[in-house]
Write an enzyme that holds these catalytic residues in place. Structure first.
Site, PDB file in Angstrom:
ATOM      1  N   VAL A 304       0.815  -1.220   0.075  1.00 34.71           N
ATOM      2  CA  VAL A 304      -0.095   0.008   0.033  1.00 34.71           C
ATOM      3  C   VAL A 304       0.782   1.232   0.078  1.00 34.71           C
ATOM      4  O   VAL A 304       0.357   2.301   0.369  1.00 34.71           O
ATOM      5  CB  VAL A 304      -1.013  -0.029   1.174  1.00 34.71           C
ATOM      6  CG1 VAL A 304      -2.173  -1.035   1.064  1.00 34.71           C
ATOM      7  CG2 VAL A 304      -0.433  -0.016   2.355  1.00 34.71           C
ATOM      8  N   ALA A 305       1.876   1.188  -0.485  1.00 37.71           N
ATOM      9  CA  ALA A 305       3.244   2.360  -0.275  1.00 37.71           C
ATOM     10  C   ALA A 305       2.992   3.101  -1.673  1.00 37.71           C
ATOM     11  O   ALA A 305       2.444   3.733  -1.911  1.00 37.71           O
ATOM     12  CB  ALA A 305       4.496   1.745  -0.008  1.00 37.71           C
ATOM     13  N   ARG A 306       4.072   2.407  -2.790  1.00 32.84           N
ATOM     14  CA  ARG A 306       4.086   3.210  -3.892  1.00 32.84           C
ATOM     15  C   ARG A 306       4.499   1.686  -4.829  1.00 32.84           C
ATOM     16  O   ARG A 306       5.407   1.189  -4.446  1.00 32.84           O
ATOM     17  CB  ARG A 306       5.167   4.095  -4.198  1.00 32.84           C
ATOM     18  CG  ARG A 306       4.560   5.552  -3.498  1.00 32.84           C
ATOM     19  CD  ARG A 306       3.381   6.249  -4.422  1.00 32.84           C
ATOM     20  NE  ARG A 306       2.936   7.446  -4.279  1.00 32.84           N
ATOM     21  CZ  ARG A 306       1.843   7.611  -3.102  1.00 32.84           C
ATOM     22  NH1 ARG A 306       1.192   6.607  -2.584  1.00 32.84           N
ATOM     23  NH2 ARG A 306       1.526   8.813  -2.735  1.00 32.84           N
ATOM     24  N   GLU A 335      -0.407   4.231 -12.854  1.00 29.88           N
ATOM     25  CA  GLU A 335      -1.987   4.241 -12.313  1.00 29.88           C
ATOM     26  C   GLU A 335      -2.691   5.043 -13.187  1.00 29.88           C
ATOM     27  O   GLU A 335      -2.411   6.384 -13.435  1.00 29.88           O
ATOM     28  CB  GLU A 335      -2.157   4.631 -10.799  1.00 29.88           C
ATOM     29  CG  GLU A 335      -1.235   3.891  -9.889  1.00 29.88           C
ATOM     30  CD  GLU A 335      -1.225   4.334  -8.506  1.00 29.88           C
ATOM     31  OE1 GLU A 335      -2.085   5.400  -8.381  1.00 29.88           O
ATOM     32  OE2 GLU A 335      -0.740   3.646  -7.557  1.00 29.88           O
ATOM     33  N   HIS A 354      -5.956   2.242  -5.616  1.00 23.51           N
ATOM     34  CA  HIS A 354      -5.032   3.033  -4.668  1.00 23.51           C
ATOM     35  C   HIS A 354      -6.350   3.634  -3.744  1.00 23.51           C
ATOM     36  O   HIS A 354      -6.483   5.082  -3.715  1.00 23.51           O
ATOM     37  CB  HIS A 354      -4.508   4.314  -5.517  1.00 23.51           C
ATOM     38  CG  HIS A 354      -3.794   5.041  -4.821  1.00 23.51           C
ATOM     39  ND1 HIS A 354      -2.507   5.660  -5.460  1.00 23.51           N
ATOM     40  CD2 HIS A 354      -3.366   5.483  -3.686  1.00 23.51           C
ATOM     41  CE1 HIS A 354      -1.944   6.323  -4.820  1.00 23.51           C
ATOM     42  NE2 HIS A 354      -2.261   6.274  -3.552  1.00 23.51           N
ATOM     43  N   LEU A 355      -6.686   2.736  -2.933  1.00 23.77           N
ATOM     44  CA  LEU A 355      -7.831   3.109  -1.948  1.00 23.77           C
ATOM     45  C   LEU A 355      -7.148   3.411  -0.356  1.00 23.77           C
ATOM     46  O   LEU A 355      -8.075   3.658   0.250  1.00 23.77           O
ATOM     47  CB  LEU A 355      -8.935   2.047  -2.108  1.00 23.77           C
ATOM     48  CG  LEU A 355      -9.785   1.652  -3.151  1.00 23.77           C
ATOM     49  CD1 LEU A 355     -10.914   0.547  -3.088  1.00 23.77           C
ATOM     50  CD2 LEU A 355     -10.520   3.061  -3.320  1.00 23.77           C
TER      51      LEU A 355
HETATM   52  N1  LIG Z   1      -2.112   3.780  -0.622  1.00 23.66           N
HETATM   53  C1  LIG Z   1      -2.261   4.713   0.052  1.00 23.66           C
HETATM   54  O1  LIG Z   1      -3.188   5.314  -0.395  1.00 23.66           O
HETATM   55  C2  LIG Z   1      -1.275   5.445   0.955  1.00 23.66           C
HETATM   56  C3  LIG Z   1      -1.689   6.264   1.790  1.00 23.66           C
HETATM   57  C4  LIG Z   1      -0.759   6.896   2.716  1.00 23.66           C
HETATM   58  C5  LIG Z   1       0.714   6.628   2.301  1.00 23.66           C
HETATM   59  N2  LIG Z   1       1.224   5.890   1.482  1.00 23.66           N
HETATM   60  C6  LIG Z   1       2.631   5.589   1.246  1.00 23.66           C
HETATM   61  O2  LIG Z   1       3.019   4.943   1.954  1.00 23.66           O
HETATM   62  C7  LIG Z   1       4.457   5.123   2.057  1.00 23.66           C
HETATM   63  C8  LIG Z   1       4.621   5.304   3.703  1.00 23.66           C
HETATM   64  O3  LIG Z   1       3.925   6.496   4.424  1.00 23.66           O
HETATM   65  P1  LIG Z   1       4.385   7.106   5.604  1.00 23.66           P
HETATM   66  O4  LIG Z   1       3.523   8.260   5.741  1.00 23.66           O
HETATM   67  O5  LIG Z   1       4.295   5.938   6.638  1.00 23.66           O
HETATM   68  O6  LIG Z   1       5.836   7.495   5.272  1.00 23.66           O
HETATM   69  P2  LIG Z   1       6.919   7.714   6.389  1.00 23.66           P
HETATM   70  O7  LIG Z   1       8.109   8.840   5.880  1.00 23.66           O
HETATM   71  O8  LIG Z   1       6.489   8.174   7.924  1.00 23.66           O
HETATM   72  O9  LIG Z   1       7.570   6.216   6.588  1.00 23.66           O
HETATM   73  C9  LIG Z   1       8.540   5.788   5.669  1.00 23.66           C
HETATM   74  C10 LIG Z   1       9.444   4.915   6.502  1.00 23.66           C
HETATM   75  O10 LIG Z   1      10.215   4.258   5.464  1.00 23.66           O
HETATM   76  C11 LIG Z   1      11.650   4.247   5.592  1.00 23.66           C
HETATM   77  N3  LIG Z   1      12.775   3.822   4.795  1.00 23.66           N
HETATM   78  C12 LIG Z   1      13.130   4.723   4.010  1.00 23.66           C
HETATM   79  N4  LIG Z   1      14.230   4.124   3.158  1.00 23.66           N
HETATM   80  C13 LIG Z   1      13.867   2.694   3.591  1.00 23.66           C
HETATM   81  C14 LIG Z   1      14.443   1.374   2.956  1.00 23.66           C
HETATM   82  N5  LIG Z   1      15.286   1.320   2.148  1.00 23.66           N
HETATM   83  N6  LIG Z   1      14.114   0.190   3.621  1.00 23.66           N
HETATM   84  C15 LIG Z   1      13.331   0.341   4.498  1.00 23.66           C
HETATM   85  N7  LIG Z   1      12.677   1.657   5.114  1.00 23.66           N
HETATM   86  C16 LIG Z   1      13.007   2.389   4.545  1.00 23.66           C
HETATM   87  C17 LIG Z   1      11.836   5.514   6.415  1.00 23.66           C
HETATM   88  O11 LIG Z   1      12.684   5.474   7.369  1.00 23.66           O
HETATM   89  C18 LIG Z   1      10.344   5.758   7.197  1.00 23.66           C
HETATM   90  O12 LIG Z   1      10.621   5.472   8.535  1.00 23.66           O
HETATM   91  C19 LIG Z   1       4.605   6.369   1.440  1.00 23.66           C
HETATM   92  O13 LIG Z   1       5.028   5.762   0.056  1.00 23.66           O
HETATM   93  C20 LIG Z   1       3.268   6.989   0.978  1.00 23.66           C
HETATM   94  O14 LIG Z   1       3.246   7.615  -0.111  1.00 23.66           O
HETATM   95  C21 LIG Z   1      -0.036   5.332   0.547  1.00 23.66           C
HETATM   96  O1  LIG Z   2      -0.209   9.903  -0.764  1.00 19.45           O
HETATM   97  C1  LIG Z   2      -1.348   9.601  -0.265  1.00 19.45           C
HETATM   98  O2  LIG Z   2      -1.625  10.259   0.635  1.00 19.45           O
HETATM   99  C2  LIG Z   2      -1.945   8.276  -0.608  1.00 19.45           C
HETATM  100  O3  LIG Z   2      -1.411   7.718  -1.648  1.00 19.45           O
HETATM  101  C3  LIG Z   2      -3.574   8.683  -1.165  1.00 19.45           C
HETATM  102  O4  LIG Z   2      -3.758   9.387  -2.256  1.00 19.45           O
HETATM  103  P1  LIG Z   2      -5.196   9.751  -2.894  1.00 19.45           P
HETATM  104  O5  LIG Z   2      -5.250  11.253  -1.919  1.00 19.45           O
HETATM  105  O6  LIG Z   2      -5.105   9.813  -4.230  1.00 19.45           O
HETATM  106  O7  LIG Z   2      -6.055   8.806  -2.253  1.00 19.45           O
END
Ligand SMILES: NC(=O)c1ccc[n+]([C@@H]2O[C@H](COP(=O)([O-])OP(=O)(O)OC[C@H]3O[C@@H](n4cnc5c(N)ncnc54)[C@H](O)[C@@H]3O)[C@@H](O)[C@H]2O)c1
Ligand SMILES: O=C(O)[C@H](O)COP(=O)(O)O
Length: 619
Positions: A304-306, A335, A354-355
């Site tokens: 759920v990251a990227r 996407e 991407h939910l």
């Molecule tokens: N799917 C979605 O809708 C959604 C929603 C929110 C966040 N995200 C994504 O989730 C991810 C995490 O978000 P977050 O808010 O927790 O970010 P964050 O910055 O709080 O956490 C990311 C963590 O990854 C660690 N990191 C960096 N390089 C690394 C590596 N090589 N190996 C392991 N860990 C490593 C960092 O130290 C940090 O602790 C981001 O990519 C964000 O865009 C997706």
């Molecule tokens: O980066 C984010 O906050 C998440 O990936 C969510 O993206 P969205 O706002 O398009 O749902």
């Protein structure tokens, strides 16, 4: 000044085709300034000039409202909301601005409209390109990203256009974590496949026997905001949780009962692997053929990251061979993914579009968070979630600028030297200066060290406004020490800046001082930041381009050997310096290179018999 100013200019960061950029810092009004001679206004975005009468009829419609704290009448700002924003956020916006919601615009429609607005609010589906920002130039002052990731906003172009970008980094953390858990559980029990089969008239009870979660090992890759929330929840499900995050504080993991381990150990021990790291150069396609090969056969993966952190073709191969039993994916490299994507169509893959952030509660939280940030920025207040920020005026920087650049570069180099799973416990910044505390405010320098330490490894953008907050949130304890320089008549504000990461494992043992800390020290020479100390070794290289550090037995001919290898590969050496403890013992070579050497070239350097270790560092 030119070289120095670059330090605060956004630097391009990774992310598939994205132009992520570093932040620029701006001083708060109340801040005591780095040096006495100059004072700066605090406004993050300059407000339009006060007017007493309505604007001319040719101007885009603007109503008048008392917006300023001085009570002066100002045009009511106009805000364009390009993607679905919850009503709660719209209400906050409407109290202050004229709001137009235009969901589902084509890029051409956005281009045609944007110039009529002071602020634009988007989620991840709208590309805020250089073209859009240039079309809005002159009026568009704020872009609000209702969410965390800003890989859809061209930050460099926004900064050039004087447009502030703010985001909502925390309101959807729990939603993303819950979605991760939802995918984990539904994948383990084949919920989506069984649902589709039953709706197609098939009652297949034996085909969809699942696997249990209790007692299984879950590896959290990236122990940040989302990762740690997933960990808490998985422990509640009776899973054994381990995590890999080279930069996470071990005590935070311990507090949740999570074991921090190396990358290889995490993926080798896990029955389930959940991805929560940002997309940056070091994580781009980090899950590839090589890493899949190290996993248990039958492992299950959740993302759920990227999308870009997985090599999607390699994942299809791993699914086909049975190495990976199942995958559950919310995010994709492109996407939406192509309709015929083998990955999306694979029968062992569960997908959502991407939910992660899409819950009623998160969207309400995100909408309020972004609306407040946009209104604050339009009012000229400091935005705590500013992703870029206008540059500190040149005159303020004129003296400190090269040291600001030096501080950031020392932070960037130091974090790249960290290895292992212990995390960074403490950071000490030591300033050697002839000036007293009243004559030298080090906050800007401390912020830049934090920026250098945090930005290369996270999705967080650091500027003067959010540096201390960011450091605290990430468990980085930053202390400062002033060492009196024995030449009080010295003109320069600082003699040297030293960054020490205490008691941390390093990828390069030569950077560890006698006390067990990673130590880097730098000075400014002729206006240019130089690296002058690595662990116990004195060196002298200008901090431009990239850097190779190489530890070897001190003996004749080493410079020639390394120089030859780089020369044969057309890698230009900009600077080179050798430091040693004692003649004939160990020495360090610090080599500045204009180009990034390929893996083979670096391996050749490592293969020189007298070379004990080497590391390539990006500036
Ligand atoms: N799917 C979605 O809708 C959604 C929603 C929110 C966040 N995200 C994504 O989730 C991810 C995490 O978000 P977050 O808010 O927790 O970010 P964050 O910055 O709080 O956490 C990311 C963590 O990854 C660690 N990191 C960096 N390089 C690394 C590596 N090589 N190996 C392991 N860990 C490593 C960092 O130290 C940090 O602790 C981001 O990519 C964000 O865009 C997706
Ligand atoms: O980066 C984010 O906050 C998440 O990936 C969510 O993206 P969205 O706002 O398009 O749902």
């Amino acid at each position: 000044m030119a070289a120095a100013s670059r330090a605060l200019l956004p630097t391009p960061r990774a992310a598939a085709g994205a132009s992520l950029a570093g932040a620029r810092a701006r001083l708060p009004a109340s801040a005591s300034l780095p040096f006495r001679a100059h004072r700066v206004r605090c406004a993050v975005v300059s407000s339009p000039a006060p007017v007493a009468a309505p604007p001319p009829s040719s101007a885009p419609a603007r109503r008048i409202s008392p917006a300023g704290s001085d009570g002066a009448l100002r045009p009511k700002p106009a805000v364009l909301v390009a993607e679905k924003l919850s009503e709660a956020g719209l209400a906050v916006l409407r109290e202050f601005a004229d709001v137009e919601c235009a969901y589902g615009m084509s890029p051409a429609e956005l281009l045609a409209k944007v110039a009529q607005f002071d602020a634009l609010i988007v989620r991840s589906g709208t590309k805020v390109t250089r073209e859009v920002l240039e079309a809005g130039r002159g009026r568009l002052r704020v872009v609000g990203r209702a969410g965390v990731g800003i890989d859809n906003v061209d930050l460099q172009a926004a900064t050039e256009a004087g447009c502030l970008v703010v985001n909502a980094p925390t309101a959807n953390t729990v939603a993303a974590a819950e979605h991760g858990i939802a995918l984990l559980a539904s994948m383990a029990r084949n919920v989506s496949q069984a649902d589709a089969a039953l709706k197609a008239g098939k009652w297949q009870r034996t085909k969809y026997v699942g696997v249990s979660l209790v007692g299984k090992t879950l590896a959290i890759m990236g122990f940040g905001k989302v990762g740690s929330e997933v960990a808490r929840r998985a422990k509640g499900l009776g899973m054994h949780v381990i995590a890999h995050d080279p930069y996470a504080p071990a005590d935070r993991a311990r507090a949740i009962g999570v074991e921090l381990v190396s990358f290889d150990e995490a993926i080798a021990r896990a029955d389930f692997i959940s991805l929560h790291m940002p997309l940056i150069p070091t994580t781009n396609k980090i899950f590839n053929d090589e890493s899949f090969a190290k996993m248990k056969t039958g492992v299950r993966i959740i993302n759920v990251a990227r999308g870009g952190v997985i090599d999607e073709d390699a994942l299809v191969r791993a699914l086909d061979s049975g190495k990976v039993a199942q995958a559950a994916l919310d995010v994709f490299t492109v996407e939406p993914p192509p309709k015929d994507s083998k990955l999306v169509l694979h029968e062992n893959v569960t997908v959502t579009p991407h939910l992660g952030a899409s819950t009623v509660e998160a969207q309400e939280g995100v909408a309020i968070e972004i609306a407040e940030a946009v209104v604050g920025a339009l009012r000229g207040e400091l935005a705590a979630t500013a992703v870029n920020a206008p540059m500190v005026p040149a005159e303020v920087l004129s003296e400190l600028a090269p040291y600001v650049s030096l501080a950031e570069k020392l932070g960037r180099l130091a974090v790249q030297l960290v290895a292992g799973e212990t995390g960074i416990k403490g950071v000490k910044v030591v300033y050697t200066t002839a000036r007293g505390p009243d004559d030298l405010d080090t906050r800007l320098l401390r912020a830049m060290v934090t920026k250098g330490l945090v930005e290369p490894v996270s999705s967080t953008f650091v500027n003067l406004v959010n540096a201390d907050y960011t450091a605290k949130q990430r468990g980085l304890r930053i202390t400062e020490e002033r060492v009196a320089h024995d030449s009080p008549a010295a003109e320069a504000p600082l003699e040297s800046v030293q960054v020490r990461l205490s008691q941390v494992q390093s990828r390069f043992a030569g950077a560890i001082s006698d006390g067990g800390d990673i130590v880097l020290e730098g000075r400014v020479k002729y206006g240019v930041p130089h690296l002058t100390l690595v662990g116990p070794y004195e060196v002298d290289v200008s901090l431009e381009g990239n850097l190779i550090l190489c530890r070897q037995i001190d003996q004749p001919g080493m410079i020639g050997k390394v120089g030859n290898i780089l020369g044969q590969r057309n890698v230009n050496i900009s600077f080179m310096s050798v430091g040693r403890t004692f003649r004939g013992k160990q020495a360090i070579m610090a080599i500045g290179v204009d180009e990034e050497p390929d893996k083979e070239t670096l391996e050749k350097i490592g293969g020189i018999p007298a070379v004990e270790e080497f590391v390539f560092l990006e500036l």
